[in-house]
Design an enzyme around this catalytic site. Sequence first.
Site, PDB file in Angstrom:
ATOM      1  N   TYR A 131     -14.938  90.560 -11.109  1.00 55.33           N
ATOM      2  CA  TYR A 131     -14.381  91.125 -12.348  1.00 55.33           C
ATOM      3  C   TYR A 131     -14.004  92.593 -12.127  1.00 55.33           C
ATOM      4  CZ  TYR A 131     -14.679  92.668 -17.316  1.00 55.33           C
ATOM      5  OH  TYR A 131     -14.453  93.204 -18.561  1.00 55.33           O
ATOM      6  N   PRO A 158     -13.663 100.889 -21.759  1.00 56.33           N
ATOM      7  CA  PRO A 158     -14.772 100.777 -22.713  1.00 56.33           C
ATOM      8  C   PRO A 158     -16.088 100.484 -21.992  1.00 56.33           C
ATOM      9  CG  PRO A 158     -13.178  98.960 -22.973  1.00 56.33           C
ATOM     10  CD  PRO A 158     -12.889  99.654 -21.668  1.00 56.33           C
ATOM     11  N   ASN A 160     -20.138  98.724 -23.088  1.00 58.44           N
ATOM     12  CA  ASN A 160     -20.514  97.425 -23.656  1.00 58.44           C
ATOM     13  C   ASN A 160     -20.050  97.326 -25.105  1.00 58.44           C
ATOM     14  OD1 ASN A 160     -22.557  96.191 -21.589  1.00 58.44           O
ATOM     15  ND2 ASN A 160     -22.975  98.379 -21.740  1.00 58.44           N
TER      16      ASN A 160
HETATM   17  N1  LIG Z   1     -16.928  92.553 -24.282  1.00 56.58           N
HETATM   18  C1  LIG Z   1     -17.270  93.638 -23.608  1.00 56.58           C
HETATM   19  O1  LIG Z   1     -18.445  94.064 -23.630  1.00 56.58           O
HETATM   20  C2  LIG Z   1     -16.238  94.394 -22.789  1.00 56.58           C
HETATM   21  C3  LIG Z   1     -16.657  95.565 -22.134  1.00 56.58           C
HETATM   22  C4  LIG Z   1     -15.715  96.301 -21.411  1.00 56.58           C
HETATM   23  C5  LIG Z   1     -14.401  95.868 -21.346  1.00 56.58           C
HETATM   24  N2  LIG Z   1     -14.040  94.719 -21.984  1.00 56.58           N
HETATM   25  C6  LIG Z   1     -12.627  94.308 -21.897  1.00 56.58           C
HETATM   26  O2  LIG Z   1     -12.118  94.297 -23.223  1.00 56.58           O
HETATM   27  C7  LIG Z   1     -11.099  93.282 -23.328  1.00 56.58           C
HETATM   28  C8  LIG Z   1     -11.396  92.404 -24.526  1.00 56.58           C
HETATM   29  O3  LIG Z   1     -12.653  91.759 -24.278  1.00 56.58           O
HETATM   30  P1  LIG Z   1     -13.344  90.823 -25.369  1.00 56.58           P
HETATM   31  O4  LIG Z   1     -14.787  91.130 -25.325  1.00 56.58           O
HETATM   32  O5  LIG Z   1     -12.594  90.868 -26.639  1.00 56.58           O
HETATM   33  O6  LIG Z   1     -13.158  89.406 -24.667  1.00 56.58           O
HETATM   34  P2  LIG Z   1     -13.372  87.968 -25.311  1.00 56.58           P
HETATM   35  O7  LIG Z   1     -14.000  88.053 -26.640  1.00 56.58           O
HETATM   36  O8  LIG Z   1     -14.025  87.135 -24.250  1.00 56.58           O
HETATM   37  O9  LIG Z   1     -11.880  87.489 -25.501  1.00 56.58           O
HETATM   38  C9  LIG Z   1     -11.082  87.245 -24.396  1.00 56.58           C
HETATM   39  C10 LIG Z   1      -9.704  86.943 -24.880  1.00 56.58           C
HETATM   40  O10 LIG Z   1      -8.902  86.644 -23.731  1.00 56.58           O
HETATM   41  C11 LIG Z   1      -8.242  85.408 -23.940  1.00 56.58           C
HETATM   42  N3  LIG Z   1      -8.029  84.739 -22.673  1.00 56.58           N
HETATM   43  C12 LIG Z   1      -8.959  84.383 -21.746  1.00 56.58           C
HETATM   44  N4  LIG Z   1      -8.373  83.721 -20.739  1.00 56.58           N
HETATM   45  C13 LIG Z   1      -7.043  83.676 -21.046  1.00 56.58           C
HETATM   46  C14 LIG Z   1      -5.908  83.119 -20.405  1.00 56.58           C
HETATM   47  N5  LIG Z   1      -6.006  82.479 -19.230  1.00 56.58           N
HETATM   48  N6  LIG Z   1      -4.703  83.243 -21.005  1.00 56.58           N
HETATM   49  C15 LIG Z   1      -4.577  83.875 -22.195  1.00 56.58           C
HETATM   50  N7  LIG Z   1      -5.606  84.430 -22.849  1.00 56.58           N
HETATM   51  C16 LIG Z   1      -6.822  84.321 -22.263  1.00 56.58           C
HETATM   52  C17 LIG Z   1      -9.188  84.631 -24.852  1.00 56.58           C
HETATM   53  O11 LIG Z   1      -8.456  83.602 -25.516  1.00 56.58           O
HETATM   54  P3  LIG Z   1      -9.240  82.338 -26.205  1.00 56.58           P
HETATM   55  O12 LIG Z   1     -10.445  82.871 -26.885  1.00 56.58           O
HETATM   56  O13 LIG Z   1      -8.205  81.831 -27.160  1.00 56.58           O
HETATM   57  O14 LIG Z   1      -9.597  81.439 -25.069  1.00 56.58           O
HETATM   58  C18 LIG Z   1      -9.638  85.730 -25.802  1.00 56.58           C
HETATM   59  O15 LIG Z   1      -8.667  85.949 -26.797  1.00 56.58           O
HETATM   60  C19 LIG Z   1     -11.083  92.558 -21.986  1.00 56.58           C
HETATM   61  O16 LIG Z   1     -10.045  93.056 -21.191  1.00 56.58           O
HETATM   62  C20 LIG Z   1     -12.428  92.913 -21.368  1.00 56.58           C
HETATM   63  O17 LIG Z   1     -12.365  92.869 -19.967  1.00 56.58           O
HETATM   64  C21 LIG Z   1     -14.918  93.978 -22.710  1.00 56.58           C
END
Ligand SMILES: NC(=O)c1ccc[n+]([C@@H]2O[C@H](COP(=O)([O-])OP(=O)(O)OC[C@H]3O[C@@H](n4cnc5c(N)ncnc54)[C@H](OP(=O)(O)O)[C@@H]3O)[C@@H](O)[C@H]2O)c1
Length: 310
Positions: A131, A158, A160
């Site tokens: 990742y 960002p 967590n």
């Molecule tokens: N969560 C954290 O703690 C965290 C921390 C640091 C950075 N980030 C970053 O913040 C961003 C948002 O994270 P999040 O927590 O909102 O993630 P999340 O809740 O897991 O949501 C991921 C999103 O990506 C979509 N997705 C996954 N695989 C896909 C594919 N093959 N094609 C199209 N869409 C796809 C999912 O669609 P479906 O749900 O419809 O499958 C969902 O809308 C990401 O870039 C992540 O790396 C997150």
Amino acid sequence: MPKILVTGGTGLVGSIFKNINTTHELVLVGSSEQDLRDYPSTRTLITKHRPDIIIHLAAKVGGVKGNSDCVADFYGDNTRMNTNILLLAHSLGVKKVLSLLSTCVYPDSATYPLTEDQIHNGPPHPSSYGYAHAKRMLDVHSRALRQQYGCNFITAVPNNLFGPNDNYDLEYSHVIPAIMRKFHEAKLKNENVILWGDGSSLREFTYSKDLAEILLFLLEHYDEPEPINVGNTQEYSIKEIAEIIAEIVDFNGEIVWDTSKPMGQHRKPSNNSKLIELGWRRENYTDLRKALTETYKWVRLNYPNLRGIT
Ligand SMILES: NC(=O)c1ccc[n+]([C@@H]2O[C@H](COP(=O)([O-])OP(=O)(O)OC[C@H]3O[C@@H](n4cnc5c(N)ncnc54)[C@H](OP(=O)(O)O)[C@@H]3O)[C@@H](O)[C@H]2O)c1
């Protein structure tokens, strides 16, 4: 009215954009509408919507276990999605792309608090090898397209995140949704709770609603090639977080710490002074207890119809 395409629009961060106050026209896309790993159909999607801006949130995201068990998918899927979005945004004339990295991208051995200039200074923690490298390449590719073609592609880092509509899968989710679900279910069944690790790891947490506001702020105020840290920098131990959530859930049973389970890095505090210098105020971050209380209210209302359970 400028049009923004939000990838990952069904996720934790993306779903906040459904109700956000903005003058932009927003188009939210999840994976069931478009698999971003597929270049030709992603090209069709972007050609159809003709966005001025892309907020690229889509990613394969998970906690410590997901990152280790599916290390190749975390690298491969994320790299394919990111490459497709950036290449298409460039070739189809999208004016600005804002993509998200993560504090996991930082080297395992770094100077704390983490500053943006350290991102490529050594290998990331082994627990997020795939990742983190995919996210690092997102930074490299964004900067390279800017350098060669003048694209205004920026990246934000960002820490967590948590909030409503998180992933509540117990094996593959992040720490806050996992703890919240465990307390909720233990309270319903009148059982004790087993949590991973020993509770000593330190983490910073940012509410998903705050992050969505920060991303809109960056669209107006940030156009530089270097990534920018955007998280709330207040550190908490996992034990403190567990105690706050136990109180909010009104859980009165025993908390047992399972030290055989992975804990990740001990701490990774970040420095958000670049964001503060741009004009984002520390007071704009929602108080942790208030944000956790709002999140739990949402969980209680929606349980068991939560991502990762159904
Ligand atoms: N969560 C954290 O703690 C965290 C921390 C640091 C950075 N980030 C970053 O913040 C961003 C948002 O994270 P999040 O927590 O909102 O993630 P999340 O809740 O897991 O949501 C991921 C999103 O990506 C979509 N997705 C996954 N695989 C896909 C594919 N093959 N094609 C199209 N869409 C796809 C999912 O669609 P479906 O749900 O419809 O499958 C969902 O809308 C990401 O870039 C992540 O790396 C997150």
